[in-house]
Motif scaffolding. Structure first.
Motif, PDB file in Angstrom:
ATOM      1  N   LYS A  82       0.827  -1.209   0.000  1.00  0.00           N
ATOM      2  CA  LYS A  82       0.000   0.000   0.000  1.00  0.00           C
ATOM      3  C   LYS A  82       0.860   1.257   0.000  1.00  0.00           C
ATOM      4  N   ILE A  83       1.969   1.175   0.737  1.00  0.00           N
ATOM      5  CA  ILE A  83       2.861   2.327   0.831  1.00  0.00           C
ATOM      6  C   ILE A  83       3.642   2.522  -0.467  1.00  0.00           C
ATOM      7  N   ASN A  84       4.139   1.388  -1.006  1.00  0.00           N
ATOM      8  CA  ASN A  84       4.960   1.458  -2.223  1.00  0.00           C
ATOM      9  C   ASN A  84       4.653   0.249  -3.103  1.00  0.00           C
ATOM     10  N   PRO A  85       3.696   0.356  -4.015  1.00  0.00           N
ATOM     11  CA  PRO A  85       3.309  -0.784  -4.860  1.00  0.00           C
ATOM     12  C   PRO A  85       4.427  -1.305  -5.750  1.00  0.00           C
ATOM     13  N   SER A  86       5.491  -0.530  -5.939  1.00  0.00           N
ATOM     14  CA  SER A  86       6.562  -0.962  -6.848  1.00  0.00           C
ATOM     15  C   SER A  86       7.532  -1.948  -6.195  1.00  0.00           C
ATOM     16  N   ILE A  87       7.474  -2.101  -4.862  1.00  0.00           N
ATOM     17  CA  ILE A  87       8.350  -3.073  -4.200  1.00  0.00           C
ATOM     18  C   ILE A  87       7.991  -4.479  -4.679  1.00  0.00           C
ATOM     19  N   ILE A  88       8.991  -5.221  -5.088  1.00  0.00           N
ATOM     20  CA  ILE A  88       8.787  -6.597  -5.542  1.00  0.00           C
ATOM     21  C   ILE A  88       8.825  -7.526  -4.333  1.00  0.00           C
ATOM     22  N   ILE A  89       7.745  -8.277  -4.132  1.00  0.00           N
ATOM     23  CA  ILE A  89       7.624  -9.159  -2.978  1.00  0.00           C
ATOM     24  C   ILE A  89       7.820 -10.617  -3.421  1.00  0.00           C
ATOM     25  N   VAL A  90       8.756 -11.283  -2.764  1.00  0.00           N
ATOM     26  CA  VAL A  90       9.057 -12.688  -3.047  1.00  0.00           C
ATOM     27  C   VAL A  90       8.859 -13.484  -1.757  1.00  0.00           C
ATOM     28  N   LEU A  91       8.098 -14.568  -1.849  1.00  0.00           N
ATOM     29  CA  LEU A  91       7.934 -15.451  -0.703  1.00  0.00           C
ATOM     30  C   LEU A  91       8.645 -16.776  -0.955  1.00  0.00           C
ATOM     31  N   GLY A  92       9.085 -17.405   0.141  1.00  0.00           N
ATOM     32  CA  GLY A  92       9.671 -18.737   0.059  1.00  0.00           C
ATOM     33  C   GLY A  92       9.493 -19.430   1.395  1.00  0.00           C
ATOM     34  N   GLY A  93       9.894 -20.684   1.464  1.00  0.00           N
ATOM     35  CA  GLY A  93       9.780 -21.425   2.705  1.00  0.00           C
ATOM     36  C   GLY A  93       8.729 -22.511   2.638  1.00  0.00           C
ATOM     37  N   PRO A  94       8.715 -23.409   3.615  1.00  0.00           N
ATOM     38  CA  PRO A  94       7.816 -24.571   3.576  1.00  0.00           C
ATOM     39  C   PRO A  94       6.335 -24.222   3.574  1.00  0.00           C
ATOM     40  N   GLU A  95       5.955 -23.101   4.165  1.00  0.00           N
ATOM     41  CA  GLU A  95       4.535 -22.784   4.256  1.00  0.00           C
ATOM     42  C   GLU A  95       3.936 -22.440   2.893  1.00  0.00           C
ATOM     43  N   VAL A  96       4.733 -21.864   1.982  1.00  0.00           N
ATOM     44  CA  VAL A  96       4.195 -21.475   0.676  1.00  0.00           C
ATOM     45  C   VAL A  96       4.670 -22.383  -0.451  1.00  0.00           C
ATOM     46  N   LYS A 145      -0.363 -22.120  -5.882  1.00  0.00           N
ATOM     47  CA  LYS A 145      -1.327 -21.333  -6.660  1.00  0.00           C
ATOM     48  C   LYS A 145      -2.354 -20.664  -5.734  1.00  0.00           C
ATOM     49  N   GLU A 146      -2.770 -21.412  -4.707  1.00  0.00           N
ATOM     50  CA  GLU A 146      -3.720 -20.865  -3.737  1.00  0.00           C
ATOM     51  C   GLU A 146      -3.136 -19.647  -3.029  1.00  0.00           C
ATOM     52  N   ILE A 170       6.782 -16.585  -5.821  1.00  0.00           N
ATOM     53  CA  ILE A 170       6.979 -17.554  -4.746  1.00  0.00           C
ATOM     54  C   ILE A 170       8.062 -18.527  -5.181  1.00  0.00           C
ATOM     55  N   ILE A 171       9.052 -18.695  -4.313  1.00  0.00           N
ATOM     56  CA  ILE A 171      10.090 -19.706  -4.528  1.00  0.00           C
ATOM     57  C   ILE A 171       9.570 -21.030  -3.971  1.00  0.00           C
ATOM     58  N   ILE A 172       9.629 -22.086  -4.783  1.00  0.00           N
ATOM     59  CA  ILE A 172       9.077 -23.380  -4.405  1.00  0.00           C
ATOM     60  C   ILE A 172      10.202 -24.316  -3.963  1.00  0.00           C
ATOM     61  N   GLY A 173      10.121 -24.771  -2.712  1.00  0.00           N
ATOM     62  CA  GLY A 173      11.091 -25.757  -2.224  1.00  0.00           C
ATOM     63  C   GLY A 173      12.459 -25.155  -1.966  1.00  0.00           C
ATOM     64  N   GLU A 174      13.482 -25.958  -2.213  1.00  0.00           N
ATOM     65  CA  GLU A 174      14.865 -25.539  -1.966  1.00  0.00           C
ATOM     66  C   GLU A 174      15.171 -24.299  -2.797  1.00  0.00           C
ATOM     67  N   GLY A 175      15.602 -23.224  -2.130  1.00  0.00           N
ATOM     68  CA  GLY A 175      15.533 -21.936  -2.795  1.00  0.00           C
ATOM     69  C   GLY A 175      16.808 -21.314  -3.300  1.00  0.00           C
ATOM     70  N   GLU A 176      17.969 -21.874  -2.970  1.00  0.00           N
ATOM     71  CA  GLU A 176      19.211 -21.164  -3.283  1.00  0.00           C
ATOM     72  C   GLU A 176      19.346 -20.858  -4.776  1.00  0.00           C
ATOM     73  N   GLN A 177      19.240 -21.890  -5.617  1.00  0.00           N
ATOM     74  CA  GLN A 177      19.417 -21.673  -7.051  1.00  0.00           C
ATOM     75  C   GLN A 177      18.280 -20.839  -7.645  1.00  0.00           C
ATOM     76  N   SER A 178      17.057 -21.162  -7.241  1.00  0.00           N
ATOM     77  CA  SER A 178      15.897 -20.459  -7.812  1.00  0.00           C
ATOM     78  C   SER A 178      15.932 -18.971  -7.498  1.00  0.00           C
ATOM     79  N   PHE A 179      16.308 -18.633  -6.245  1.00  0.00           N
ATOM     80  CA  PHE A 179      16.338 -17.222  -5.861  1.00  0.00           C
ATOM     81  C   PHE A 179      17.403 -16.469  -6.651  1.00  0.00           C
ATOM     82  N   LYS A 180      18.556 -17.097  -6.832  1.00  0.00           N
ATOM     83  CA  LYS A 180      19.606 -16.413  -7.595  1.00  0.00           C
ATOM     84  C   LYS A 180      19.207 -16.269  -9.061  1.00  0.00           C
ATOM     85  N   GLN A 181      18.589 -17.305  -9.623  1.00  0.00           N
ATOM     86  CA  GLN A 181      18.108 -17.203 -11.006  1.00  0.00           C
ATOM     87  C   GLN A 181      17.064 -16.097 -11.145  1.00  0.00           C
TER      88      GLN A 181
END
Length: 588
Positions: free
Chosen positions: A79-93, A98-99, A110-121
């Protein structure tokens, strides 16, 4: 693009291993800043702090304990800054991805599962062509549709850089728990656990792990907890690490492990009993249930006889504290079955017994087959069950009443002799004591308020009066003994009304001054003057022969006196007991 990796820990002393691995793997191409908060921090404070850092990308590590608070923070940031890119990761998501994307439109990736490579990519694409279809293991928005790209091959753990070498972490190592992993995955298939989803166990480089542990100890780390799901799955590996930690440890460091007790060989335990310094290691053992049918239904292989052998051997070695876990609400474990499970495990007298309640975690087999057992559970995290086809909501409430008193009166070890006497001689079973007391505790509203140590003693005494137990006089003697011997300083006003009259007390003290050997040579060697005797000791009367009890563990109902000396210099508490000229000394 300035990038921050953030998370909301359950407590301040916790640290997030996941965001540190992501930061380490993204370097040196990308400089990532870490930001850790707790779930008790006001959302506005978190948002204010993150906003002040002027980020363009913020990644949040999400778990069942922080997802709801994290969502609040994300909503406010967007709400404050819509341009901030939000990335989620971790077992809960990672599951029902899709939900999550549909539920939280403010989330960009959303990063799915083991995140090191995916986040850097993902960072590569955000800094480049923004062709997110090239990134494996993510969910992203493509116009009005949600795209999900599955993970490819698992990362080679031996290639991961260390997550422990950040300068900003070093000043805090001594004050917080450091988490470390030497493997990922689990060989077992327990259907209530997320670890059952990943097939096989992969190991990190052993020598790198050892170097990290040396580095952490050299920089002040005091509590290092291994997060491997089954640390001892490989006996040779566990033995190598145990030997390394024994050889290399520094004073004051504690290492915690999650072990599978029924596969631990006696020779490994004997090695630890013979060689490990007392207090260096701490074991966490998930028992969960002793009901064979229940364990079969959740695909949990467990030999309780072998588990008992392990726990007993470790306890007899007196080197390693053990924390045993139970889960209430597993399939076909009704109230009476759970009572048996509790009593089976309490009989082992672990230093801590943790009572947990089944959580229907996203992605687990038990959640997918919840209807098979009539599970009704919370829609929101932590997805705790409310009932199932053999355990009513009323039964769940009753079991929950046990939790608070178990923590305060057993796990905190405030009155060990008292509780041992109660569960062994006064109540039919340990569970009956904790259940009856827990129900009374809840009815009194004590769950919702804080308590001083004296309050805990008063509450227990009030409950025993209410329960009309014949042994109250003996129990009150144990309570006084526990209370006095576990203090570092002389208590100003005990929780009970004084029994020894002032005149009688003065006569006894005068006798002691005239002949200190009444209380034995050790007491006489203190050479206490009259002023010190009155200032630094407490005199109390017990309704049983403490000397005989300490020697034999049995009760003789004859009066004894205890003199408890509080050494103001060494903070050492010593209990002296006298009965008809007999003496005993117990050092606390």
């Amino acid at each position: 693009m300035k990038t921050i990796l953030a998370t909301l820990n359950a407590k301040y002393i916790h640290t997030s291993l996941s965001i540190r691995y992501l930061k380490a793997y993204a370097a040196p191409e990308y400089e990532v800043e870490l930001a850790e908060y707790t779930i008790k921090d006001p959302s506005m404070n978190i948002v204010t702090d993150l906003y002040s850092k002027n980020p363009e990308i913020i990644g949040f590590s999400c778990y069942i304990w922080n997802i709801e608070e994290t969502i609040k923070v994300i909503n406010m940031l967007k709400k404050i800054n819509p341009s901030i890119i939000i990335v989620l990761g971790g077992p809960e998501v990672t599951y029902d991805t899709k939900e999550w994307m549909e539920r939280i439109p403010e989330v960009d990736f959303i990063i799915i599962g083991e995140g090191e490579q995916s986040f850097k990519q993902l960072l590569d694409e955000l800094h480049g062509e923004e062709n997110f279809a090239n990134v494996s293991g993510i969910a992203y928005r493509d116009n009005d549709s949600i795209q999900i790209k599955p993970q490819r091959n698992k990362i080679d753990l031996k290639t991961l850089p260390s997550p422990f070498r950040f300068e900003e972490d070093l000043p805090h190592l001594s004050k917080r728990v450091t988490y470390i992993e030497t493997s990922r995955g689990c060989p077992f298939s327990c259907q209530f656990c997320l670890s059952s989803i990943e097939v096989g166990v992969r190991y990190f480089d052993r020598e790198k792990i050892k170097e990290d542990i040396r580095f952490l100890m050299d920089h002040g780390a005091k509590t290092i907890k291994f997060v491997d799901r089954t640390f001892n799955i490989s006996r040779s590996y566990a033995m190598e690490m145990f030997q390394f930690l024994i050889d290399e440890h520094k004073p004051g460091v504690v290492f915690q492990f999650e072990i599978t007790a029924d596969i631990m060989r006696p020779e490994v335990i004997q090695f630890l009993n013979d060689n490990a310094p007392k207090g260096l290691f701490r074991f966490e053992i998930g028992v969960q249930s002793t009901n064979d049918t229940t364990n079969e239904l959740v695909m949990r292989k467990q030999n309780f006889n072998k588990l008992t052998r392990t726990v007993t051997m470790v306890k007899e070695g007196q080197k390693i504290d053990q924390h045993l876990d139970l889960i209430a609400g597993l399939p076909e474990e009704d109230y009476h079955s759970f009572k048996k499970t509790f009593n089976d495990v309490f009989a082992l007298r672990p230093e801590e017994l943790q009572l947990g309640f089944l959580k229907m975690l996203r992605g687990t087999g038990l959640r997918l087959r919840a209807a098979d057992h009539g599970y009704v559970f919370m829609d929101h995290s932590p997805y705790e069950i409310l009932k199932n086809d053999v355990l009513s909501f009323e039964d769940m409430i009753k079991i929950k009443q046990v939790e608070d008193v178990l923590e305060k009166y057993w796990n905190d070890h405030r009155m060990d002799e008292t509780i041992e006497y109660l569960v062994s001689h006064v109540f039919e079973t340990p569970f009956d004591f904790f259940q009856d007391f827990g129900t009374y505790w809840d009815e009194k509203g004590w769950t919702r308020i804080g308590h001083q140590l004296e309050d805990l003693y008063k509450h227990l005494y009030e409950f025993l009066l209410h329960a009309k137990k014949d042994e109250l006089l003996i129990v009150s003697g144990f309570m006084k003994y526990d209370y006095l011997r576990n203090q570092k300083y002389k208590p100003r006003k005990p929780w009970w009304e004084e029994i020894v009259a002032k005149e009688e007390r003065s006569k006894i003290y005068q006798s002691i001054l005239q002949n200190p050997l009444i209380l034995g040579k050790e007491f006489a060697s203190l050479q206490l003057a009259e002023k010190d005797l009155y200032k630094h000791t407490v005199l109390e009367k017990l309704p049983f022969n403490l000397n005989h009890f300490l020697k034999t563990g049995t009760i003789i109902e004859e009066e004894s006196f205890i003199v408890v000396h509080y050494d103001p210099i060494n903070l050492k508490t010593t209990v002296y007991s006298a009965l008809s000229g007999e003496l005993t000394t117990k050092v606390g």
